[in-house]
Design a protein around this motif. Structure first.
Motif, PDB file in Angstrom:
ATOM      1  N   VAL A  12      -9.054   2.088 -11.325  1.00  0.00           N
ATOM      2  CA  VAL A  12      -8.926   2.028  -9.861  1.00  0.00           C
ATOM      3  C   VAL A  12      -7.989   0.900  -9.464  1.00  0.00           C
ATOM      4  O   VAL A  12      -7.121   1.076  -8.599  1.00  0.00           O
ATOM      5  CB  VAL A  12     -10.316   1.876  -9.188  1.00  0.00           C
ATOM      6  CG1 VAL A  12     -10.174   1.533  -7.714  1.00  0.00           C
ATOM      7  CG2 VAL A  12     -11.127   3.149  -9.364  1.00  0.00           C
ATOM      8  N   ASN A  13      -8.130  -0.258 -10.078  1.00  0.00           N
ATOM      9  CA  ASN A  13      -7.262  -1.392  -9.752  1.00  0.00           C
ATOM     10  C   ASN A  13      -5.802  -1.105 -10.095  1.00  0.00           C
ATOM     11  O   ASN A  13      -4.899  -1.521  -9.372  1.00  0.00           O
ATOM     12  CB  ASN A  13      -7.731  -2.665 -10.463  1.00  0.00           C
ATOM     13  CG  ASN A  13      -9.024  -3.196  -9.877  1.00  0.00           C
ATOM     14  OD1 ASN A  13      -9.336  -2.950  -8.712  1.00  0.00           O
ATOM     15  ND2 ASN A  13      -9.789  -3.907 -10.688  1.00  0.00           N
ATOM     16  N   THR A  16      -4.528   1.454  -7.325  1.00  0.00           N
ATOM     17  CA  THR A  16      -4.610   1.043  -5.930  1.00  0.00           C
ATOM     18  C   THR A  16      -3.469   0.075  -5.592  1.00  0.00           C
ATOM     19  O   THR A  16      -3.297  -0.944  -6.251  1.00  0.00           O
ATOM     20  CB  THR A  16      -5.961   0.349  -5.647  1.00  0.00           C
ATOM     21  OG1 THR A  16      -7.008   1.238  -6.030  1.00  0.00           O
ATOM     22  CG2 THR A  16      -6.102   0.017  -4.176  1.00  0.00           C
ATOM     23  N   GLU A  18      -1.509  -2.497  -2.852  1.00  0.00           N
ATOM     24  CA  GLU A  18      -1.998  -3.534  -1.937  1.00  0.00           C
ATOM     25  C   GLU A  18      -2.187  -3.038  -0.511  1.00  0.00           C
ATOM     26  O   GLU A  18      -3.108  -3.460   0.183  1.00  0.00           O
ATOM     27  CB  GLU A  18      -1.031  -4.725  -1.941  1.00  0.00           C
ATOM     28  CG  GLU A  18      -1.099  -5.542  -3.202  1.00  0.00           C
ATOM     29  CD  GLU A  18      -0.157  -6.728  -3.148  1.00  0.00           C
ATOM     30  OE1 GLU A  18       0.127  -7.214  -2.038  1.00  0.00           O
ATOM     31  OE2 GLU A  18       0.293  -7.152  -4.220  1.00  0.00           O
ATOM     32  N   TYR A  20      -3.180  -0.184   0.550  1.00  0.00           N
ATOM     33  CA  TYR A  20      -4.221   0.829   0.740  1.00  0.00           C
ATOM     34  C   TYR A  20      -5.405   0.216   1.484  1.00  0.00           C
ATOM     35  O   TYR A  20      -5.821  -0.905   1.207  1.00  0.00           O
ATOM     36  CB  TYR A  20      -4.710   1.371  -0.605  1.00  0.00           C
ATOM     37  CG  TYR A  20      -3.743   2.330  -1.288  1.00  0.00           C
ATOM     38  CD1 TYR A  20      -2.562   2.732  -0.694  1.00  0.00           C
ATOM     39  CD2 TYR A  20      -4.035   2.829  -2.534  1.00  0.00           C
ATOM     40  CE1 TYR A  20      -1.684   3.597  -1.326  1.00  0.00           C
ATOM     41  CE2 TYR A  20      -3.171   3.701  -3.187  1.00  0.00           C
ATOM     42  CZ  TYR A  20      -2.008   4.074  -2.566  1.00  0.00           C
ATOM     43  OH  TYR A  20      -1.152   4.938  -3.196  1.00  0.00           O
ATOM     44  N   ASN A  22      -9.599   0.564   2.762  1.00  0.00           N
ATOM     45  CA  ASN A  22     -10.852   0.807   2.027  1.00  0.00           C
ATOM     46  C   ASN A  22     -11.105   2.285   1.779  1.00  0.00           C
ATOM     47  O   ASN A  22     -11.595   2.667   0.717  1.00  0.00           O
ATOM     48  CB  ASN A  22     -12.039   0.186   2.768  1.00  0.00           C
ATOM     49  CG  ASN A  22     -12.133  -1.303   2.534  1.00  0.00           C
ATOM     50  OD1 ASN A  22     -11.526  -1.823   1.596  1.00  0.00           O
ATOM     51  ND2 ASN A  22     -12.886  -1.987   3.371  1.00  0.00           N
ATOM     52  N   GLU A  24      -8.883   4.748   1.431  1.00  0.00           N
ATOM     53  CA  GLU A  24      -8.002   5.212   0.358  1.00  0.00           C
ATOM     54  C   GLU A  24      -8.472   4.704  -0.995  1.00  0.00           C
ATOM     55  O   GLU A  24      -8.441   5.423  -1.991  1.00  0.00           O
ATOM     56  CB  GLU A  24      -6.566   4.748   0.637  1.00  0.00           C
ATOM     57  CG  GLU A  24      -5.947   5.456   1.830  1.00  0.00           C
ATOM     58  CD  GLU A  24      -4.661   4.827   2.317  1.00  0.00           C
ATOM     59  OE1 GLU A  24      -4.522   3.579   2.181  1.00  0.00           O
ATOM     60  OE2 GLU A  24      -3.816   5.561   2.833  1.00  0.00           O
ATOM     61  N   ARG A  25      -8.932   3.470  -1.039  1.00  0.00           N
ATOM     62  CA  ARG A  25      -9.460   2.899  -2.286  1.00  0.00           C
ATOM     63  C   ARG A  25     -10.710   3.663  -2.736  1.00  0.00           C
ATOM     64  O   ARG A  25     -10.868   3.958  -3.918  1.00  0.00           O
ATOM     65  CB  ARG A  25      -9.773   1.414  -2.105  1.00  0.00           C
ATOM     66  CG  ARG A  25     -10.268   0.759  -3.374  1.00  0.00           C
ATOM     67  CD  ARG A  25     -10.431  -0.745  -3.204  1.00  0.00           C
ATOM     68  NE  ARG A  25     -11.131  -1.356  -4.299  1.00  0.00           N
ATOM     69  CZ  ARG A  25     -10.634  -1.582  -5.506  1.00  0.00           C
ATOM     70  NH1 ARG A  25      -9.408  -1.224  -5.777  1.00  0.00           N
ATOM     71  NH2 ARG A  25     -11.349  -2.151  -6.456  1.00  0.00           N
ATOM     72  N   GLU A  26     -11.578   3.996  -1.803  1.00  0.00           N
ATOM     73  CA  GLU A  26     -12.792   4.752  -2.145  1.00  0.00           C
ATOM     74  C   GLU A  26     -12.455   6.153  -2.639  1.00  0.00           C
ATOM     75  O   GLU A  26     -13.120   6.672  -3.537  1.00  0.00           O
ATOM     76  CB  GLU A  26     -13.746   4.806  -0.951  1.00  0.00           C
ATOM     77  CG  GLU A  26     -14.461   3.500  -0.670  1.00  0.00           C
ATOM     78  CD  GLU A  26     -15.293   3.008  -1.848  1.00  0.00           C
ATOM     79  OE1 GLU A  26     -16.040   3.813  -2.453  1.00  0.00           O
ATOM     80  OE2 GLU A  26     -15.198   1.812  -2.169  1.00  0.00           O
ATOM     81  N   ILE A  28      -9.741   7.007  -4.272  1.00  0.00           N
ATOM     82  CA  ILE A  28      -9.245   6.821  -5.641  1.00  0.00           C
ATOM     83  C   ILE A  28     -10.419   6.567  -6.578  1.00  0.00           C
ATOM     84  O   ILE A  28     -10.507   7.150  -7.659  1.00  0.00           O
ATOM     85  CB  ILE A  28      -8.226   5.669  -5.699  1.00  0.00           C
ATOM     86  CG1 ILE A  28      -6.950   6.089  -4.979  1.00  0.00           C
ATOM     87  CG2 ILE A  28      -7.925   5.265  -7.139  1.00  0.00           C
ATOM     88  CD1 ILE A  28      -5.951   4.969  -4.780  1.00  0.00           C
ATOM     89  N   LYS A  29     -11.345   5.726  -6.158  1.00  0.00           N
ATOM     90  CA  LYS A  29     -12.515   5.408  -6.975  1.00  0.00           C
ATOM     91  C   LYS A  29     -13.348   6.663  -7.252  1.00  0.00           C
ATOM     92  O   LYS A  29     -13.786   6.896  -8.382  1.00  0.00           O
ATOM     93  CB  LYS A  29     -13.365   4.348  -6.269  1.00  0.00           C
ATOM     94  CG  LYS A  29     -14.486   3.805  -7.097  1.00  0.00           C
ATOM     95  CD  LYS A  29     -15.181   2.673  -6.352  1.00  0.00           C
ATOM     96  CE  LYS A  29     -16.270   2.059  -7.199  1.00  0.00           C
ATOM     97  NZ  LYS A  29     -16.918   0.930  -6.511  1.00  0.00           N
TER      98      LYS A  29
END
Length: 189
Positions: A12-13, A16, A18, A20, A22, A24-26, A28-29
């Motif tokens: 995920v890191n 992801t 910079e 993005y 929360n 979008e990060r979720e 991807i996660k």
């Protein structure tokens, strides 16, 4: 599970950026978690297939099932453990049982033809997560089903050693479709 969480976080890191947010990060996660979960199930299924000395026939049957699964849709287990358990029973253990069944070519053609016909009649059948959106989408999937069944029948005709496994893969997908139709809930469209 800590090991898998570490792998998940690292992937995920890496994916992801910079800028993005929360959400979008979720997303991807969630995607990474799904992929890792499926990879883990596949590794377990095929390790069992290797231990049972049925890797190639399990793989072939799984390919037949997957080719149809993409367009026929059908039942999905709500629990990953139940999904894994049923996949182990259906694939490595199922092919061990089915490989020793010796049917005459006439019976095998009859049974495979019947399963193919029923699969074509009842498919596609959507779920809440993988719906059939409308009549046009249904017709699009029907054409794909017909083409894929045709290709599988060509394999059935020209690769005699594959016949029982093509029959079994088609039957497994039909069971998935009928389970969704009669147990899985209301069909959409």
């Amino acid at each position: 599970m800590n090991f898998l969480s570490n792998i998940e976080n690292r992937i995920v890191n890496m994916l992801t950026l910079e800028h993005y947010n929360n959400l979008e990060r979720e997303k991807i996660k969630f995607g990474v978690r799904l992929i890792l979960n499926d990879i883990w199930k596949i590794i377990i299924i095929y390790l069992i297939a290797i231990l049972l000395d049925c890797f190639f026939i399990t793989f072939f049957t799984h390919i037949v099932f997957f080719i149809l699964r993409q367009v026929c849709l059908g039942f999905h287990f709500q629990n990953n453990f139940v999904c894994l358990l049923m996949s182990i029973l259906a694939f490595p253990i199922g092919v061990i049982i089915i490989k020793d069944i010796h049917l005459s070519i006439e019976w095998l053609i009859l049974f495979t033809g019947a399963m193919s016909l029923f699969l074509f009649i009842f498919s596609p059948i959507g779920t809440s997560k993988r719906p059939v959106f409308n009549y046009k989408h249904r017709q699009y999937l029907k054409k794909k089903i017909a083409f894929r069944l045709f290709v599988l029948w060509l394999c059935f005709i020209f690769i005699p050693s594959s016949r029982i496994f093509i029959f079994y893969g088609i039957t497994l997908q039909l069971i998935s479709v009928l389970t969704q139709k009669f147990v899985g809930g209301k069909e959409n469209v």
